[in-house]
Design a protein around this motif. Structure first.
Motif, mmCIF file in Angstrom:
data_model
loop_
_atom_site.group_PDB
_atom_site.id
_atom_site.type_symbol
_atom_site.label_atom_id
_atom_site.label_comp_id
_atom_site.label_asym_id
_atom_site.label_seq_id
_atom_site.Cartn_x
_atom_site.Cartn_y
_atom_site.Cartn_z
ATOM 1 N N ASP A 64 0.848 -1.201 0.000
ATOM 2 C CA ASP A 64 0.000 0.000 0.000
ATOM 3 C C ASP A 64 0.881 1.248 0.000
ATOM 4 O O ASP A 64 2.030 1.228 0.474
ATOM 5 N N PRO A 65 0.339 2.348 -0.486
ATOM 6 C CA PRO A 65 1.053 3.623 -0.338
ATOM 7 C C PRO A 65 0.955 4.099 1.115
ATOM 8 O O PRO A 65 0.091 3.639 1.873
ATOM 9 N N TYR A 66 1.846 4.971 1.530
ATOM 10 C CA TYR A 66 1.761 5.512 2.878
ATOM 11 C C TYR A 66 2.362 6.913 2.876
ATOM 12 O O TYR A 66 3.043 7.338 1.941
ATOM 13 N N THR A 67 2.121 7.634 3.961
ATOM 14 C CA THR A 67 2.714 8.950 4.134
ATOM 15 C C THR A 67 3.056 9.160 5.597
ATOM 16 O O THR A 67 2.352 8.666 6.497
ATOM 17 N N GLY A 68 4.134 9.855 5.826
ATOM 18 C CA GLY A 68 4.525 10.222 7.183
ATOM 19 C C GLY A 68 4.605 9.061 8.143
ATOM 20 O O GLY A 68 5.352 8.102 7.937
ATOM 21 N N TYR A 69 3.778 9.154 9.214
ATOM 22 C CA TYR A 69 3.828 8.176 10.293
ATOM 23 C C TYR A 69 2.690 7.162 10.221
ATOM 24 O O TYR A 69 2.314 6.581 11.230
ATOM 25 N N ASP A 70 2.154 6.919 9.026
ATOM 26 C CA ASP A 70 1.103 5.909 8.885
ATOM 27 C C ASP A 70 1.577 4.567 9.433
ATOM 28 O O ASP A 70 2.740 4.181 9.253
ATOM 29 N N VAL A 71 0.663 3.878 10.117
ATOM 30 C CA VAL A 71 0.969 2.533 10.611
ATOM 31 C C VAL A 71 0.969 1.569 9.432
ATOM 32 O O VAL A 71 0.043 1.546 8.625
ATOM 33 N N GLN A 72 2.014 0.775 9.336
ATOM 34 C CA GLN A 72 2.155 -0.163 8.226
ATOM 35 C C GLN A 72 1.786 -1.571 8.665
ATOM 36 O O GLN A 72 2.080 -1.994 9.777
ATOM 37 N N ASP A 73 1.134 -2.280 7.778
ATOM 38 C CA ASP A 73 0.710 -3.652 8.042
ATOM 39 C C ASP A 73 1.891 -4.586 7.827
ATOM 40 O O ASP A 73 2.407 -4.708 6.725
ATOM 41 N N LEU A 74 2.337 -5.225 8.889
ATOM 42 C CA LEU A 74 3.473 -6.146 8.810
ATOM 43 C C LEU A 74 3.039 -7.608 8.873
ATOM 44 O O LEU A 74 3.840 -8.495 9.140
ATOM 45 N N SER A 75 1.751 -7.854 8.623
ATOM 46 C CA SER A 75 1.239 -9.223 8.694
ATOM 47 C C SER A 75 1.973 -10.122 7.698
ATOM 48 O O SER A 75 2.073 -9.787 6.516
ATOM 49 N N PRO A 76 2.468 -11.247 8.168
ATOM 50 C CA PRO A 76 3.164 -12.161 7.240
ATOM 51 C C PRO A 76 2.173 -12.955 6.396
ATOM 52 O O PRO A 76 1.012 -13.126 6.767
ATOM 53 N N ASN A 77 2.636 -13.423 5.266
ATOM 54 C CA ASN A 77 1.854 -14.373 4.474
ATOM 55 C C ASN A 77 2.821 -15.341 3.797
ATOM 56 O O ASN A 77 3.990 -15.017 3.577
ATOM 57 N N VAL A 78 2.330 -16.500 3.496
ATOM 58 C CA VAL A 78 3.167 -17.533 2.888
ATOM 59 C C VAL A 78 3.433 -17.163 1.434
ATOM 60 O O VAL A 78 2.516 -17.060 0.628
ATOM 61 N N GLN A 79 4.698 -16.920 1.104
ATOM 62 C CA GLN A 79 5.068 -16.609 -0.271
ATOM 63 C C GLN A 79 5.829 -17.749 -0.920
ATOM 64 O O GLN A 79 5.713 -17.993 -2.119
ATOM 65 N N VAL A 80 6.623 -18.447 -0.116
ATOM 66 C CA VAL A 80 7.458 -19.529 -0.623
ATOM 67 C C VAL A 80 7.155 -20.805 0.147
ATOM 68 O O VAL A 80 7.046 -20.789 1.377
ATOM 69 N N ARG A 81 6.968 -21.881 -0.599
ATOM 70 C CA ARG A 81 6.852 -23.189 0.021
ATOM 71 C C ARG A 81 7.863 -24.116 -0.628
ATOM 72 O O ARG A 81 8.251 -23.921 -1.781
ATOM 73 N N HIS A 82 8.275 -25.110 0.115
ATOM 74 C CA HIS A 82 9.207 -26.093 -0.423
ATOM 75 C C HIS A 82 8.414 -27.273 -0.976
ATOM 76 O O HIS A 82 7.787 -28.033 -0.226
ATOM 77 N N GLY A 83 8.422 -27.393 -2.282
ATOM 78 C CA GLY A 83 7.770 -28.520 -2.917
ATOM 79 C C GLY A 83 8.643 -29.761 -2.822
ATOM 80 O O GLY A 83 9.875 -29.673 -2.778
ATOM 81 N N THR A 84 8.021 -30.920 -2.782
ATOM 82 C CA THR A 84 8.737 -32.184 -2.667
ATOM 83 C C THR A 84 8.483 -33.044 -3.896
ATOM 84 O O THR A 84 7.335 -33.260 -4.283
ATOM 85 N N LEU A 85 9.554 -33.486 -4.516
ATOM 86 C CA LEU A 85 9.464 -34.368 -5.672
ATOM 87 C C LEU A 85 10.351 -35.589 -5.442
ATOM 88 O O LEU A 85 11.432 -35.477 -4.859
ATOM 89 N N ASN A 86 9.881 -36.722 -5.918
ATOM 90 C CA ASN A 86 10.661 -37.952 -5.795
ATOM 91 C C ASN A 86 11.543 -38.150 -7.019
ATOM 92 O O ASN A 86 11.197 -37.728 -8.131
ATOM 93 N N TRP A 87 12.670 -38.802 -6.807
ATOM 94 C CA TRP A 87 13.445 -39.279 -7.941
ATOM 95 C C TRP A 87 12.632 -40.340 -8.675
ATOM 96 O O TRP A 87 11.972 -41.168 -8.048
ATOM 97 N N LYS A 88 12.670 -40.326 -9.984
ATOM 98 C CA LYS A 88 12.004 -41.341 -10.786
ATOM 99 C C LYS A 88 13.069 -42.256 -11.378
ATOM 100 O O LYS A 88 14.006 -41.788 -12.033
ATOM 101 N N TRP A 89 12.898 -43.550 -11.147
ATOM 102 C CA TRP A 89 13.942 -44.529 -11.454
ATOM 103 C C TRP A 89 13.572 -45.346 -12.687
ATOM 104 O O TRP A 89 12.442 -45.813 -12.817
ATOM 105 N N TYR A 90 14.552 -45.509 -13.571
ATOM 106 C CA TYR A 90 14.360 -46.294 -14.800
ATOM 107 C C TYR A 90 15.536 -47.259 -14.962
ATOM 108 O O TYR A 90 16.659 -46.952 -14.563
ATOM 109 N N TYR A 91 15.244 -48.386 -15.562
ATOM 110 C CA TYR A 91 16.318 -49.343 -15.822
ATOM 111 C C TYR A 91 16.083 -50.040 -17.151
ATOM 112 O O TYR A 91 14.965 -50.117 -17.663
ATOM 113 N N THR A 92 17.143 -50.536 -17.712
ATOM 114 C CA THR A 92 17.097 -51.495 -18.804
ATOM 115 C C THR A 92 18.344 -52.348 -18.686
ATOM 116 O O THR A 92 19.212 -52.080 -17.849
ATOM 117 N N ASN A 93 18.428 -53.369 -19.498
ATOM 118 C CA ASN A 93 19.570 -54.281 -19.410
ATOM 119 C C ASN A 93 20.195 -54.513 -20.776
ATOM 120 O O ASN A 93 19.496 -54.575 -21.788
#
Length: 333
Positions: A64-93
Motif C-alpha cells: 500500500d502507499p503511505y505517508t509520514g507516520y502511517d501505521v504499516q501492516d506487517l502481517s506475514p503471508n506464505v510466499q514460498v513453500r518447499h515442494g517435494t518431488l521424488n526421484w524417478k527410477w528407470y532401468y534397462t539391461n
C-alpha cells in the motif's frame, strides 16, 4: 578362441562405462534444448528418496502507499513453500548370450557387440523418458510430466493449484482449430512483463499446420524455417548433436516433438508454451545412465546381464508462465 565372462566384464568396464554418462546429444529437440541451456541441468547427490525445491506461491499480500507516520501492516503471508518431488527410477539391461560371445573371436569384435548393445539400451531408456516427459502424473513411478506440470487444477510437487492461484498454469481444453490467434491468446495469458514462454512444442501434425499458417504470413517477415544446433548460427549444441528445425512465433522457438501426445484427425493434440528459465531436468549424480561394474549371471540362463539405470525428474519453478492447448485437431477448420 571366444572370450570368457571375466574378459567381457573387463571390456565393458573399460569401454562402455566411461562412455555412457550424459548421453542426451541425440535426443529429441525439447529435452536437448532444456539440457543445453545454462543452469538447466542440476545434478544432485544421492542417498535420498526425494528432494525439495523452494517455490514462489504468490506475491506479498500487503502492498500500500503511505505517508509520514502511517501505521504499516506487517502481517506475514506464505510466499514460498518447499515442494517435494521424488526421484524417478528407470532401468534397462544389456543382455548377451554365451552363444553370441562364442562368435566373437577377438576383443575388438566383442567391443563392437557391446557397443551395439549399449546403443540399443540407451535408445530404449531415452525413448521411455521422452514419452514420460509428457506424463499426466497418474503413474507415480514415472516422471512428473508436462501434462501434470502445465495444468490449471492439478496439484504438483505436493502443492495445490486450487489453494494457490499463482501455482496454476494456463490451460485451454476447448480450442479445436489450430490458429495463430488462439496460440497467441494463450501465450499472452502466460506472459508477465519480460517473463514469457520461450519454447513452443507440439505434435508434428500441429507443427506442420502452424508452419503452413506462418508461410501465409511470410510477406510480413514471419515464419522462416530456422535451425538450432551445431551448424546453425549461434547454436549451442554439442558438436556431435543434430541441428533441430524450428520456426519462430511470438519470439519463441517452436519445435515438433515425436513424443508430444496427440492422434491424427482427433481433438486430442497438444501444444505447450514453456518458460524454460523456470524448468529443470534434474539428473541424479550417481544414476546418469549408470552401469553396474558387477555383471549378473542368472542361474537358469547362459547369458551375461549388464544393468543400466537412470534417475531424474522434471521440475517447474513457475507454473503460471506456461500454457497448454490439449484439444487441437489438425483437420479442424
Amino acid at each position: 578362441m571366444a572370450l570368457d565372462t571375466t574378459m567381457i566384464a573387463a571390456l565393458a568396464n573399460a569401454y562402455i562405462i566411461p562412455d555412457v554418462k550424459n548421453q542426451w546429444k541425440n535426443f529429441d529437440a525439447l529435452l536437448t534444448y532444456l539440457l543445453e541451456q545454462q543452469g538447466k541441468v542440476k545434478q544432485l547427490l544421492g542417498g535420498e528418496e526425494s528432494f525439495k525445491i523452494p517455490l514462489l506461491m504468490h506475491k506479498r499480500s500487503v502492498v500500500d502507499p503511505y505517508t509520514g507516520y502511517d501505521v504499516q501492516d506487517l502481517s506475514p503471508n506464505v510466499q514460498v513453500r518447499h515442494g517435494t518431488l521424488n526421484w524417478k527410477w528407470y532401468y534397462t539391461n544389456m543382455i548377451v548370450s554365451d552363444e553370441e560371445l562364442a562368435r566373437c573371436q577377438s576383443a575388438e569384435t566383442t567391443k563392437g557387440l557391446l557397443d551395439i548393445l549399449k546403443t540399443n539400451a540407451l535408445d530404449t531408456l531415452r525413448d521411455e523418458i521422452g514419452t514420460d516427459l509428457y506424463n499426466t502424473g497418474t503413474d507415480a513411478m514415472r516422471l512428473n510430466g508436462l501434462r501434470q506440470i502445465v495444468d490449471a487444477t492439478d496439484s504438483y510437487a505436493g502443492i495445490s493449484a486450487a489453494t494457490y492461484a499463482d501455482w496454476a498454469a494456463i490451460e485451454d481444453s476447448v480450442t479445436n482449430e489450430v490458429s495463430l490467434a488462439a496460440i497467441a491468446n494463450n501465450y499472452v495469458q502466460a506472459m508477465s512483463g519480460a517473463e514469457a514462454p520461450d519454447v513452443l512444442v507440439s505434435t508434428k501434425r500441429i507443427w506442420i499446420k502452424v508452419v503452413q499458417l506462418l508461410e501465409e504470413q511470410k510477406r510480413f517477415g514471419s515464419g522462416s524455417m530456422l535451425s538450432w544446433g551445431p551448424d546453425a548460427a549461434g547454436g549451442k549444441s554439442d558438436k556431435d548433436s543434430p541441428a533441430h528445425k524450428y520456426v519462430e512465433f511470438m519470439g519463441a522457438k517452436f519445435f515438433a516433438d515425436d513424443y508430444c501426445p496427440g492422434t491424427a484427425d482427433t481433438a486430442d493434440n497438444h501444444l505447450f508454451g514453456l518458460y524454460t528459465p523456470a524448468l529443470r531436468f534434474m539428473i541424479h549424480k550417481d544414476y546418469d545412465f549408470a552401469i553396474a561394474k558387477d555383471k549378473i549371471r542368472p542361474v537358469n540362463q547362459f547369458v551375461t546381464v549388464i544393468p543400466m539405470r537412470f534417475a531424474g525428474n522434471l521440475v517447474c519453478l513457475k507454473r503460471k508462465r506456461n500454457f497448454k492447448m490439449s484439444a487441437l485437431n489438425n483437420s479442424a477448420s
